[in-house]
Design a protein around this motif. Sequence first.
Motif, PDB file in Angstrom:
ATOM      1  N   THR A 156      80.475  17.467  79.678  1.00  0.00           N
ATOM      2  CA  THR A 156      80.728  18.382  78.562  1.00  0.00           C
ATOM      3  C   THR A 156      79.491  18.513  77.675  1.00  0.00           C
ATOM      4  N   VAL A 157      78.850  17.392  77.411  1.00  0.00           N
ATOM      5  CA  VAL A 157      77.656  17.411  76.552  1.00  0.00           C
ATOM      6  C   VAL A 157      76.467  18.029  77.282  1.00  0.00           C
ATOM      7  N   GLU A 160      75.571  21.706  77.076  1.00  0.00           N
ATOM      8  CA  GLU A 160      74.872  22.227  75.885  1.00  0.00           C
ATOM      9  C   GLU A 160      73.350  22.159  76.001  1.00  0.00           C
ATOM     10  N   ASP A 178      67.098  21.771  77.874  1.00  0.00           N
ATOM     11  CA  ASP A 178      67.157  22.639  76.700  1.00  0.00           C
ATOM     12  C   ASP A 178      67.168  21.785  75.430  1.00  0.00           C
ATOM     13  N   GLY A 181      69.106  22.718  72.312  1.00  0.00           N
ATOM     14  CA  GLY A 181      70.548  22.513  72.304  1.00  0.00           C
ATOM     15  C   GLY A 181      70.976  21.142  71.806  1.00  0.00           C
ATOM     16  N   PRO A 183      71.147  19.611  68.753  1.00  0.00           N
ATOM     17  CA  PRO A 183      72.128  19.524  67.651  1.00  0.00           C
ATOM     18  C   PRO A 183      73.552  19.848  68.106  1.00  0.00           C
ATOM     19  N   LYS A 184      73.704  20.876  68.910  1.00  0.00           N
ATOM     20  CA  LYS A 184      75.032  21.241  69.422  1.00  0.00           C
ATOM     21  C   LYS A 184      75.561  20.154  70.353  1.00  0.00           C
ATOM     22  N   ALA A 185      74.692  19.550  71.154  1.00  0.00           N
ATOM     23  CA  ALA A 185      75.106  18.475  72.057  1.00  0.00           C
ATOM     24  C   ALA A 185      75.644  17.278  71.276  1.00  0.00           C
ATOM     25  N   GLU A 187      76.975  17.379  68.298  1.00  0.00           N
ATOM     26  CA  GLU A 187      78.242  17.821  67.714  1.00  0.00           C
ATOM     27  C   GLU A 187      79.369  17.764  68.750  1.00  0.00           C
ATOM     28  N   VAL A 188      79.093  18.249  69.956  1.00  0.00           N
ATOM     29  CA  VAL A 188      80.092  18.260  71.029  1.00  0.00           C
ATOM     30  C   VAL A 188      80.453  16.833  71.436  1.00  0.00           C
TER      31      VAL A 188
END
Length: 200
Positions: A156-157, A160, A178, A181, A183-185, A187-188
């Motif tokens: 899942t991570v 991102e 990437d 990505g 910060p989003k990783a 968060e996820v």
Amino acid sequence: GAALQSRLAELTASAAGEAAAGEVEATRKGLTALKLEVDAATTSVHVKVALRDSIAAADREWLKRAKQLSAGEADRAAAAAVAEARAAADAGDKFVVVQVDDVDGKALQTLAQKVVKESGLAVFALSVVDGDKIACLASVPKGDADALPANSWLQTVLAEVNGRGGGRPAQAQGSGTDVAGLPKALEVARAMATEALGGR
């Protein structure tokens, strides 16, 4: 041949065992460049062989120092991650997501093992390596692996950060390309663990 021998002497004038990371990297790059010059030089074969042998011996010493520095950095990162995990456990959390710098996948395994052993928490560790790759590792204690399988958490991570990887429900590892990505990783990773295990 004398000019090349002089350059080798300049590059290896300081002791590898005392060098800082920047000096180690610069010297190793210099040795590589010198080896290419030796290969292209118009000098006798026996001088080339002697220079190549000397360059190889010097590079082994500098590589040894680079590994020592890397191990020290990994130890510092593991200590910081364990401290962060202990604080999370004290706060009642069941997981911790940590970001460390320039720690490769192998060192992340050691880091995650220390975190799980010291805190009993599930851990997701991410590290930007060489500025262009994200190494990731998820490790989940056996009691939590049904609720939050490490391999599912990782996949899942990794989505991102344009990554690939795999593993088992207790531990999984991968990497992505990437870096933007990240910060989003993070968060996820936190959101998925919160949903599966509770906590913040």
